[in-house]
Design a protein around this motif. Structure first.
Motif, short mmCIF file in Angstrom:
data_model
loop_
_atom_site.label_atom_id
_atom_site.label_comp_id
_atom_site.label_asym_id
_atom_site.label_seq_id
_atom_site.Cartn_x
_atom_site.Cartn_y
_atom_site.Cartn_z
N GLN A 112 0.84 -1.20 0.00
CA GLN A 112 0.00 0.00 0.00
C GLN A 112 0.87 1.25 0.00
N ALA A 114 1.16 3.56 2.21
CA ALA A 114 0.77 3.76 3.60
C ALA A 114 0.85 5.23 4.02
N LYS A 117 -2.20 6.97 2.78
CA LYS A 117 -3.36 6.59 3.59
C LYS A 117 -3.35 7.33 4.92
N ALA A 120 -4.45 10.80 4.34
CA ALA A 120 -5.90 10.82 4.11
C ALA A 120 -6.66 10.76 5.43
N GLU A 121 -6.19 9.91 6.35
CA GLU A 121 -6.84 9.85 7.66
C GLU A 121 -6.68 11.14 8.42
N PRO A 126 -10.70 9.25 4.63
CA PRO A 126 -10.30 7.84 4.46
C PRO A 126 -10.95 7.24 3.21
N LEU A 131 -4.77 3.45 -3.42
CA LEU A 131 -3.65 3.43 -2.48
C LEU A 131 -3.26 2.03 -2.05
N ASP A 132 -4.01 1.02 -2.49
CA ASP A 132 -3.64 -0.36 -2.21
C ASP A 132 -2.82 -0.90 -3.38
N LEU A 182 -0.47 1.58 9.72
CA LEU A 182 -0.28 2.93 9.19
C LEU A 182 0.49 3.77 10.19
#
Length: 186
Positions: A112, A114, A117, A120-121, A126, A131-132, A182
């Motif tokens: 990912q 990471a 991500k 994004a969080e 989210p 992103l994977d 993450l």
């Protein structure tokens, strides 16, 4: 078997780090773990990107390995490049293989992006698509460019693979599956 944590990966790498080793790193989501375990104290022995510019690490590692060889210093060069960052400038592996540069590329594989991500969080967004990174075969890619390669899953395997790679007269890519935790941005 559960993948290694980033901390376990870098603690092992630190235990087996070459005394005069040069580190090139582009693993933004794992940087805190890397810094907790791997201390670089010699001048001109740590290279990293500026301002988050992804894609720097792999070609920079090739350039550093070329400089080490051509200046006669011949310090061992180890790059730690995340699996997302690895694909930004993967063609640099061809140059390393063509020039038979002694370079070890350790690839923490968390499947990912990471760091993206985590951002994004942080921004309360989210679920950002794309992103994977499941199913990327880093071993096949590295082999296709002419590099030696071996998947490393345990600390003992990493110690052995690193020792072998440091003796090799060309580039070696060592994918290491790690957990998908993450990082905390703040």
């Amino acid at each position: 078997t559960r993948p290694l944590s980033a901390d376990a990966l870098f603690a092992t790498l630190a235990r087996h780090w070459p005394e005069d080793g040069v580190l090139v790193q582009e693993t933004p989501s794992n940087l805190p773990a890397l810094r907790r375990h791997l201390r670089i104290t010699r001048p001109a022995s740590y290279f990293t990107m500026a301002s988050g510019g992804l894609g720097y690490g792999l070609p920079a590692a090739v350039g550093v390995a070329l400089a080490e060889r051509d200046t006669g210093r011949e310090r061992p060069v180890v790059a730690v490049i995340g699996d997302g960052s690895f694909h930004y400038s993967v063609q640099a592996l061809w140059t390393a293989a063509r020039l038979r540069l002694p370079l070890v590329v350790v690839v923490p594989v968390n499947q990912q992006y990471a760091i993206l991500k985590a951002f994004a969080e942080l921004k309360d967004t989210p679920g950002v698509p794309g992103l994977d990174l499941p199913g990327l075969d880093i071993t096949a890619v590295a082999g296709g460019y002419g590099c030696a390669t071996a998947v490393v899953e345990t600390p003992e395997q990493l110690a052995d693979a690193l020792a072998t790679a440091l003796r090799h007269d060309g580039p070696t890519v060592l994918p290491v599956p790690i957990t998908t935790d993450l990082p905390r941005i703040i």
